[in-house]
Design an enzyme around this catalytic site. Structure first.
Site, PDB file in Angstrom:
ATOM      1  CG  HIS A 135       5.085  -5.432 -14.266  1.00 47.39           C
ATOM      2  ND1 HIS A 135       3.684  -4.381 -14.563  1.00 47.39           N
ATOM      3  CD2 HIS A 135       6.141  -5.194 -14.799  1.00 47.39           C
ATOM      4  CE1 HIS A 135       5.053  -3.583 -16.048  1.00 47.39           C
ATOM      5  NE2 HIS A 135       5.690  -4.078 -16.311  1.00 47.39           N
ATOM      6  CE  LYS A 189       5.055  -1.249 -12.410  1.00 43.34           C
ATOM      7  NZ  LYS A 189       6.645   0.193 -12.470  1.00 43.34           N
TER       8      LYS A 189
END
Length: 253
Positions: free
Chosen positions: A158, A162
């Site tokens: 990701h 994150k």
């Protein structure tokens, strides 16, 4: 079908665009965290041409019962946060409005709240509502049944900011009876989301992978979920529950 959307962040805006452009849905309203004194519509904000009203309301600007009296919906779609349920759960249950929650992670008490709501209406919870990732999970379940002795590794990638392990990866691990602590996480740049399940055999390797190229993929998943959820009886569903008939049912004859 008439739809209401809760959450207007990056993903919520992408989902709203898909809903506004679809002939299958009429987006009636959007609720976001901040107020909307200009009374702009979602279509105006996103630059989408649409006849749908899709007015934006701040979370504290209007009571849910009044909103639903003025703009009734068949489905409420939640891309907000774990406490978003406090906004609509009671009214949805009383009015029999279907709920599609795409919140990535809930504390256990919120999951139980969803299950209780499912006694009154159709409820779907999917930490990742893209069609591709849920087909990936379904395919992985089938392969694990065929080859339960295979080694399994789960990798998720990701965007750099994150912090936590992907909720989707945790669901994959739980589904395949793997320890979530063994999930391998990669954080780099602006990766929207990529998940891979590796099955290791003595003489071969199978890799199942899915990558979200744009957040509109979540909107496509919402359209599939809404269409199939409204055809079901009240109850608590996952995306795999809605997809399995397409896999296991055979054409007549």
């Amino acid at each position: 079908m008439k739809v209401g959307l809760i959450g207007f962040g990056r993903t919520g805006k992408s989902v709203a665009s898909v809903l506004l452009e679809s002939d299958a849905t009429a987006l009636q309203w959007v609720i976001r965290g901040s107020a909307n004194p200009e009374r702009k519509s979602a279509a105006d904000c996103l630059g989408v041409t649409s006849d749908n009203p899709a007015l934006i309301f701040g979370r504290d600007e209007i009571a849910m019962d009044s909103l639903l009296d003025r703009h009734p919906v068949d489905v409420i779609i939640d891309f907000s946060s774990a406490d978003g349920l406090d906004l609509y759960a009671r009214e949805a249950g009383q009015r029999g409005i279907a709920i599609i929650s795409a919140i990535s992670q809930y504390p256990e008490e919120r999951v139980e709240q969803l299950r209780a709501l499912a006694e009154h209406t159709q409820v779907l919870w999917s930490p990742n509502i893209t069609i591709g990732i849920n087909f990936l999970i379904l395919a992985a379940k089938i392969l694990k049944q065929i080859a339960p002795e295979a080694d399994i590794a789960i990798i998720e990638e990701h965007f750099a900011a994150k912090p936590e392990t992907s909720g989707t990866a945790r669901v994959i691990a739980e589904t395949l009876d793997q320890c979530s602590d063994d999930i391998k996480s990669i954080r780099a740049g602006g990766i929207v989301g990529r998940h891979e399940i590796l099955f290791g055999f003595p003489y071969q390797t199978v890799r199942l992978s899915h990558e979200s190229i744009a957040r509109e993929a979540f909107g496509n998943g919402v359209l599939f979920a809404a269409k199939n959820l409204l055809a079901r009886d009240k109850g608590f569903y996952s995306m795999q529950d809605l997809m399995e008939p397409y896999v296991y049912e055979r054409p007549d004859g």
